[in-house]
Motif scaffolding. Structure first.
Motif, PDB file in Angstrom:
ATOM      1  N   ALA A 119     -26.784  22.305 -14.610  1.00 17.36           N
ATOM      2  CA  ALA A 119     -25.691  21.813 -13.769  1.00 17.36           C
ATOM      3  C   ALA A 119     -25.793  20.324 -13.477  1.00 17.36           C
ATOM      4  CB  ALA A 119     -25.668  22.592 -12.445  1.00 17.36           C
ATOM      5  N   GLY A 120     -26.679  19.624 -14.171  1.00 24.42           N
ATOM      6  CA  GLY A 120     -26.865  18.208 -13.907  1.00 24.42           C
ATOM      7  C   GLY A 120     -25.828  17.341 -14.613  1.00 24.42           C
ATOM      8  N   THR A 121     -25.580  16.174 -14.032  1.00 21.56           N
ATOM      9  CA  THR A 121     -24.683  15.184 -14.634  1.00 21.56           C
ATOM     10  C   THR A 121     -25.536  14.079 -15.232  1.00 21.56           C
ATOM     11  OG1 THR A 121     -22.948  15.661 -13.017  1.00 21.56           O
ATOM     12  CG2 THR A 121     -22.805  13.565 -14.208  1.00 21.56           C
ATOM     13  N   GLN A 122     -25.405  13.886 -16.552  1.00 21.52           N
ATOM     14  CA  GLN A 122     -26.250  12.944 -17.277  1.00 21.52           C
ATOM     15  C   GLN A 122     -25.562  11.596 -17.380  1.00 21.52           C
ATOM     16  OE1 GLN A 122     -27.278  14.532 -21.096  1.00 21.52           O
ATOM     17  NE2 GLN A 122     -29.151  13.356 -21.289  1.00 21.52           N
ATOM     18  N   THR A 123     -26.313  10.512 -17.164  1.00 21.47           N
ATOM     19  CA  THR A 123     -25.745   9.164 -17.276  1.00 21.47           C
ATOM     20  C   THR A 123     -26.488   8.373 -18.340  1.00 21.47           C
ATOM     21  OG1 THR A 123     -27.191   8.407 -15.482  1.00 21.47           O
ATOM     22  CG2 THR A 123     -24.962   9.077 -14.878  1.00 21.47           C
ATOM     23  N   CYS A 124     -25.825   7.365 -18.872  1.00 18.09           N
ATOM     24  CA  CYS A 124     -26.384   6.542 -19.946  1.00 18.09           C
ATOM     25  C   CYS A 124     -27.393   5.548 -19.383  1.00 18.09           C
ATOM     26  CB  CYS A 124     -25.253   5.808 -20.662  1.00 18.09           C
ATOM     27  SG  CYS A 124     -25.810   4.692 -21.964  1.00 18.09           S
ATOM     28  N   LEU A 125     -28.514   5.403 -20.060  1.00 20.64           N
ATOM     29  CA  LEU A 125     -29.535   4.461 -19.607  1.00 20.64           C
ATOM     30  C   LEU A 125     -29.112   3.018 -19.835  1.00 20.64           C
ATOM     31  CD1 LEU A 125     -32.824   6.178 -20.868  1.00 20.64           C
ATOM     32  CD2 LEU A 125     -32.033   5.984 -18.516  1.00 20.64           C
ATOM     33  N   GLN A 126     -28.186   2.796 -20.778  1.00 16.38           N
ATOM     34  CA  GLN A 126     -27.779   1.434 -21.109  1.00 16.38           C
ATOM     35  C   GLN A 126     -26.680   0.909 -20.183  1.00 16.38           C
ATOM     36  OE1 GLN A 126     -29.404  -0.301 -23.421  1.00 16.38           O
ATOM     37  NE2 GLN A 126     -30.706   1.489 -23.834  1.00 16.38           N
ATOM     38  N   CYS A 127     -25.633   1.717 -19.986  1.00 18.99           N
ATOM     39  CA  CYS A 127     -24.484   1.219 -19.229  1.00 18.99           C
ATOM     40  C   CYS A 127     -24.215   1.983 -17.943  1.00 18.99           C
ATOM     41  CB  CYS A 127     -23.224   1.230 -20.103  1.00 18.99           C
ATOM     42  SG  CYS A 127     -22.699   2.896 -20.592  1.00 18.99           S
ATOM     43  N   GLY A 128     -24.900   3.116 -17.739  1.00 14.99           N
ATOM     44  CA  GLY A 128     -24.736   3.873 -16.513  1.00 14.99           C
ATOM     45  C   GLY A 128     -23.525   4.789 -16.476  1.00 14.99           C
ATOM     46  N   SER A 259     -20.215   8.234 -23.238  1.00 17.50           N
ATOM     47  CA  SER A 259     -18.770   8.233 -23.487  1.00 17.50           C
ATOM     48  C   SER A 259     -18.230   6.819 -23.647  1.00 17.50           C
ATOM     49  CB  SER A 259     -18.046   8.923 -22.333  1.00 17.50           C
ATOM     50  OG  SER A 259     -18.384   8.305 -21.088  1.00 17.50           O
ATOM     51  N   ALA A 260     -19.010   5.798 -23.242  1.00 15.88           N
ATOM     52  CA  ALA A 260     -18.534   4.417 -23.330  1.00 15.88           C
ATOM     53  C   ALA A 260     -19.159   3.659 -24.493  1.00 15.88           C
ATOM     54  CB  ALA A 260     -18.830   3.686 -22.020  1.00 15.88           C
ATOM     55  N   CYS A 261     -20.498   3.639 -24.568  1.00 15.46           N
ATOM     56  CA  CYS A 261     -21.167   2.827 -25.594  1.00 15.46           C
ATOM     57  C   CYS A 261     -21.693   3.651 -26.762  1.00 15.46           C
ATOM     58  CB  CYS A 261     -22.308   2.025 -24.981  1.00 15.46           C
ATOM     59  SG  CYS A 261     -23.673   3.032 -24.327  1.00 15.46           S
ATOM     60  N   GLY A 262     -21.632   4.975 -26.673  1.00 16.09           N
ATOM     61  CA  GLY A 262     -22.050   5.828 -27.781  1.00 16.09           C
ATOM     62  C   GLY A 262     -23.543   6.004 -27.930  1.00 16.09           C
ATOM     63  N   CYS A 263     -24.338   5.482 -26.998  1.00 13.51           N
ATOM     64  CA  CYS A 263     -25.796   5.631 -27.103  1.00 13.51           C
ATOM     65  C   CYS A 263     -26.176   7.109 -26.993  1.00 13.51           C
ATOM     66  CB  CYS A 263     -26.493   4.851 -25.994  1.00 13.51           C
ATOM     67  SG  CYS A 263     -26.399   3.072 -26.206  1.00 13.51           S
ATOM     68  N   ALA A 264     -27.106   7.523 -27.859  1.00 13.19           N
ATOM     69  CA  ALA A 264     -27.547   8.917 -27.863  1.00 13.19           C
ATOM     70  C   ALA A 264     -28.371   9.217 -26.616  1.00 13.19           C
ATOM     71  CB  ALA A 264     -28.372   9.203 -29.111  1.00 13.19           C
ATOM     72  N   ALA A 265     -28.317  10.462 -26.212  1.00 11.02           N
ATOM     73  CA  ALA A 265     -29.082  10.930 -25.044  1.00 11.02           C
ATOM     74  C   ALA A 265     -29.735  12.261 -25.406  1.00 11.02           C
ATOM     75  CB  ALA A 265     -28.164  11.095 -23.834  1.00 11.02           C
ATOM     76  N   PRO A 266     -30.833  12.622 -24.748  1.00 15.06           N
ATOM     77  CA  PRO A 266     -31.513  13.877 -25.080  1.00 15.06           C
ATOM     78  C   PRO A 266     -30.712  15.096 -24.619  1.00 15.06           C
ATOM     79  CG  PRO A 266     -32.563  12.858 -23.190  1.00 15.06           C
ATOM     80  CD  PRO A 266     -31.549  11.879 -23.694  1.00 15.06           C
ATOM     81  N   VAL A 267     -30.939  16.211 -25.301  1.00 13.56           N
ATOM     82  CA  VAL A 267     -30.337  17.477 -24.888  1.00 13.56           C
ATOM     83  C   VAL A 267     -31.025  17.951 -23.608  1.00 13.56           C
ATOM     84  CG1 VAL A 267     -29.930  19.868 -25.554  1.00 13.56           C
ATOM     85  CG2 VAL A 267     -29.817  18.056 -27.273  1.00 13.56           C
ATOM     86  N   LEU A 268     -30.240  18.427 -22.656  1.00 14.65           N
ATOM     87  CA  LEU A 268     -30.802  18.851 -21.373  1.00 14.65           C
ATOM     88  C   LEU A 268     -31.412  20.243 -21.501  1.00 14.65           C
ATOM     89  CD1 LEU A 268     -28.120  17.648 -18.784  1.00 14.65           C
ATOM     90  CD2 LEU A 268     -30.099  16.439 -19.722  1.00 14.65           C
ATOM     91  N   THR A 269     -32.710  20.306 -21.363  1.00 10.06           N
ATOM     92  CA  THR A 269     -33.448  21.575 -21.321  1.00 10.06           C
ATOM     93  C   THR A 269     -34.422  21.505 -20.158  1.00 10.06           C
ATOM     94  OG1 THR A 269     -35.211  20.753 -22.782  1.00 10.06           O
ATOM     95  CG2 THR A 269     -33.313  21.848 -23.834  1.00 10.06           C
ATOM     96  N   PRO A 270     -34.902  22.627 -19.637  1.00  8.03           N
ATOM     97  CA  PRO A 270     -35.843  22.589 -18.503  1.00  8.03           C
ATOM     98  C   PRO A 270     -37.104  21.782 -18.789  1.00  8.03           C
ATOM     99  CG  PRO A 270     -34.935  24.796 -18.739  1.00  8.03           C
ATOM    100  CD  PRO A 270     -34.444  24.013 -19.917  1.00  8.03           C
TER     101      PRO A 270
END
Length: 821
Positions: A119-128, A259-270
């Motif tokens: 249920a977490g909301t993930q943000t980009c490390l580059q642009c937030g 959604s803005a800069c296209g930087c990849a992010a990890p898949v959310l797992t426990p």
């Protein structure tokens, strides 16, 4: 239908000092075992009831586990009926790892990780900006909404980029694509058929190659076909699909990406939120939240010392004579006074002595850092560790997790921020938590389990603990109550729980909640047996077993068993106190205070500028609810500050995380000569330690045995009669009397040594007798018996007298760390 037994019956129990008693405990009820200290309560509850339950459990396991059963001593009991699988919850903290926290120990952290992953909301490390992970349904909705409205006259081209793995020199790319059913491609913005001449060369040479899956109108009637095309594009394009429409281009990804800069992010797992897993742990501190750094306060522990007196502690060691000589030569060359205190040496010269990294003289910090290359040697590791302090990790700020893990939030909070809450505060936050509809639906079941776990922790009176607090820093009572909360969370039924004085250390305000939890355990269909002295616990129990009438040899008898409510009618010691017939006397006059210890501005943990005045020459009690800061004030502030003033230094191992509290001022300490700490920590850390060695009586006893004629004839020295050094001890168990058996997936088991039979000594050493007893038999005497036999030996009798004066005179020889003299 066969009815299960309604009682647990122990017949003719003779364990330790128990005198062949027969005891009953009602099943699915709360029972209390009480009596004077040393009367046999733990012998009955733990060494008989629980030990037999554990033994029978092991008997049901693998052949490997059962091979040790014959070596495990059985409790001395004729029969035991109606016994359930047993769980012991004792007052000790077995955790030594820094990786275990209150959150992990109570499994609250497991549910927090699951909630942040789902249920977490993930943000980009580059642009937030928010990180999205597109689904087929979301892509279909987006394509129909965007292209179906604006460019309805043009079909949508669903495509995927040519994967890099497809460009192999030994494979015809175009031919493979045609074999997979694809007909067209867009190469650098131009459409071509894959069966055209030269298609292979153009596909290989193209910089932007998109394989067309389907051409379709973006209308509602084509929703199913559009979904199939997008699913195919995701599958063939390694999770990436593109929608083209009259020059408009939209990129979608099954993988999390900004959604803005296209930087990849990890898949959310426990595991991404676990500091005990490489996937989530901070790479700088490996998930510990702290890094070890050399600290000047440990290298120069006493700034009042001069260089000649060893101000630089590492170089005071015998092996560094060469370094000391070079230090003296350097000091003379730079005109530094060797007899001046360190604090009087100019700051520039201090900096040179500590950090210089060039020339013939090497500063102490570079010297220690170069020794790091030899950390494979144990003595080097031990030496270096003395001068390192755990400092907050600069990479994660103490959060223990990777930046990618901390970029996920639930209601605006990271999982590290939630773990910094106390259990009580986290419960309040969860009660007011508001999530978007979809996230709320996903999190409902997780929140239900999470609230239940946190509720158990709060109910056992540990709501003041933060979830990120290390388990090894908890007291024995706190660790016991965490185990109790886990027992409640396991939802077991028909289980026997044996607890050791769980009310110790609890304020009266918290005891009722603890008893309500024990009642909840029994109401769930479990049998709860508690060793207790607390009057409230006795009154709340269904059944009571009282042992006595006294301690040691004078105890071990069944004084009362029956309903707890009727003990007041029995003429027992406990009944007399509960009925009010007897009571603890209160002094009619208090000792007047003449001098005071005045503490101002005590600060540490939850103490923020506390002022207290303690009368000297009197008995003072410090009380308060659990977690209010009592131990912090007495132990970490007052005791440590008095140590520093009276002895010149404190004994806190700061490099191991033991804190020292600060004060603004401390007055009245000049009236004291010394300060001594007496706490509930075991006097020995190993099974080898026992009272006779601790009070130095064993030295005198060994000398008496070495003076016997047979010992002198054989050339035995006092050390021959020691089980701690080679010579007379049994080498098979190295004088321990037992051997450790590693049970792999179960708790390790100690079994008696087969060579010495648990006596600890060689057979020939046991030939030497003192008053008809060997050294092994002499160690089995109670303190009273030893004094009667050896009262003519003044020094030995004096050592034993101290034990006698602290109510250990009838100590029974059952457990080394408690009762052997």
């Amino acid at each position: 239908m066969h009815q299960p037994p309604q009682r647990i019956v122990l017949r003719n129990v003779r364990q330790h000092n128990l005198k062949g008693i027969t005891v009953e405990f009602p099943r699915r009820a709360l029972s209390v075992v009480t009596g004077p200290s040393g009367s046999g309560k733990s012998s009955l509850a733990f060494d008989t009831l629980y030990a037999e339950g554990q033994r029978r459990y092991i008997e049901s396991l693998s052949t490997y586990a059962k091979q040790f059963l014959e070596r495990m001593p059985k409790p001395l009991v004729d029969a035991m009926e109606g016994l359930s699988p047993a769980v012991a919850i004792e007052q000790k903290n077995p955790t030594t790892s820094s990786r275990s926290t209150v959150g992990t120990a109570t499994e609250i952290a497991d549910f927090l990780r699951l909630m942040w992953a789902r249920a977490g909301t993930q943000t980009c490390l580059q642009c937030g900006r928010d990180v999205k992970r597109d689904t087929v349904q979301e892509v279909v909705d987006s394509v129909i909404a965007d292209f179906g409205m604006r460019n309805a006259e043009f079909p949508v081209l669903v495509s995927f980029p040519l994967p890099a793995s497809a460009n192999r020199p030994d494979v015809e790319v175009a031919a493979q694509l045609r074999a997979a059913g694809f007909v067209r491609a867009q190469v650098d913005g131009e459409l071509l058929r894959l069966d055209d001449d030269g298609a292979e060369q153009r596909v290989r040479a193209g910089k932007d190659v998109l394989i067309i899956v389907d051409r379709i109108d973006a209308v509602e009637t084509n929703r199913g076909r559009l979904a199939d095309a997008i699913a195919t594009a995701f599958s063939e394009g390694e999770g990436v699909a593109l929608a083209l429409n009259n020059g408009d281009r939209r990129r979608f990804s099954e993988h999390p990406a900004c959604s803005a800069c296209g930087c990849a992010a990890p898949v959310l797992t426990p595991t991404l939120f676990s500091f005990n897993n490489p996937r989530g742990a901070c790479p700088s501190c490996n998930g510990f939240g702290a890094v070890l750094e050399y600290d000047e306060s440990l290298i120069v522990p006493d700034p009042k010392r001069s260089l000649a007196q060893g101000a630089l502690d590492p170089w005071t060691k015998p092996r560094y004579e060469g370094r000391r000589r070079l230090l003296r030569e350097t000091a003379r060359a730079r005109r530094i006074d060797l007899d001046a205190s360190w604090q009087d040496i100019p700051a520039r010269e201090q900096e040179f002595l500590l950090h210089n990294n060039g020339g013939r003289y090497l500063g102490i910090f570079p010297f220690l850092e170069r020794l790091e290359a030899k950390r494979y040697k144990q003595y080097i590791r031990v030496f270096l560790r003395q001068y390192q302090l755990a400092k907050t990790c600069p990479g994660c700020g103490g959060a223990r997790l990777k930046p990618e893990s901390l970029a996920v939030r639930v209601a605006g909070k990271t999982i590290a921020a939630a773990s910094a809450f106390t259990a009580a505060d986290l419960a309040t936050w969860l009660d007011h938590l508001e999530l978007p509809a979809f996230q709320q639906e996903v999190a409902n079941h997780i929140l239900e389990e999470l609230r239940a776990r946190i509720g158990f922790v709060n109910d056992v009176g540990l709501g003041y603990l933060t979830l990120d607090r290390q388990t090894r820093t908890l007291s024995g009572g706190e660790a016991q109550r965490i185990a109790l909360s886990n027992a409640l969370g396991s939802h077991l039924v028909d289980t026997l729980y044996v607890l050791d004085e769980p009310s110790i250390g609890l304020h009266a305000a918290d005891v009722d909640r603890l008893l309500a939890l024990l009642r909840k355990l029994s109401d769930a269909g479990n049998t709860v047996v508690v060793v207790e002295h607390d009057p409230a616990a006795m009154r709340a129990a269904d059944w009571m077993v009282e042992l006595g009438p006294a301690s040691g040899d004078a105890g071990g008898q069944l004084v009362y068993q029956g309903p707890a409510a009727k003990v007041s009618e029995a003429a027992t010691l406990t009944g007399q106190y509960l009925s009010g017939e007897k009571r603890i006397g209160v002094p009619s006059a208090r000792r007047p205070a003449i001098r005071w210890l005045d503490v101002r501005g005590a600060r540490l943990h939850n103490l923020t500028g506390v002022d207290v005045r303690i009368p000297l020459g009197t008995l003072t009690a410090v009380t308060g609810v659990s977690g209010s800061g009592k131990s912090t004030l007495v132990h970490d502030v007052i005791y440590r500050q008095l140590e520093s003033r009276l002895r010149g230094e404190h004994t806190a191992k700061q490099h191991l995380g033991e804190p020292v509290g600060d004060v603004v001022s401390l007055k009245g300490w000049e009236h004291l000569e010394d300060v001594v700490l007496i706490d509930q920590q075991p006097i020995g850390r190993t099974p080898r330690s026992n009272p006779v060695t601790y009070v130095k009586a064993f030295d005198e006893l060994r000398a008496l045995f070495a003076n016997e004629p047979l010992a002198r004839a054989r050339g035995y020295a006092p050390s021959t009669f020691s089980f701690n050094v080679a010579g007379g001890r049994c080498e098979a168990c190295e004088g321990a009397g037992h051997v450790l058996i590693e049970m792999v997936f179960l708790a390790n088991v100690f079994v008696p040594c087969e060579v010495c039979g648990g006596s600890r000594f060689k057979r020939e050493v046991l030939d030497v007798k003192l008053q008809g007893a060997s050294i092994a038999h002499a160690l089995e005497w109670t303190v009273d018996e030893a004094i009667k036999r050896l009262h003519r030996h003044a020094r030995l009798a004096r050592c034993l007298w101290y034990l006698q004066q602290t109510w250990l005179s009838a100590a029974w020889p059952a457990r080394d760390h408690v009762v052997r003299w």
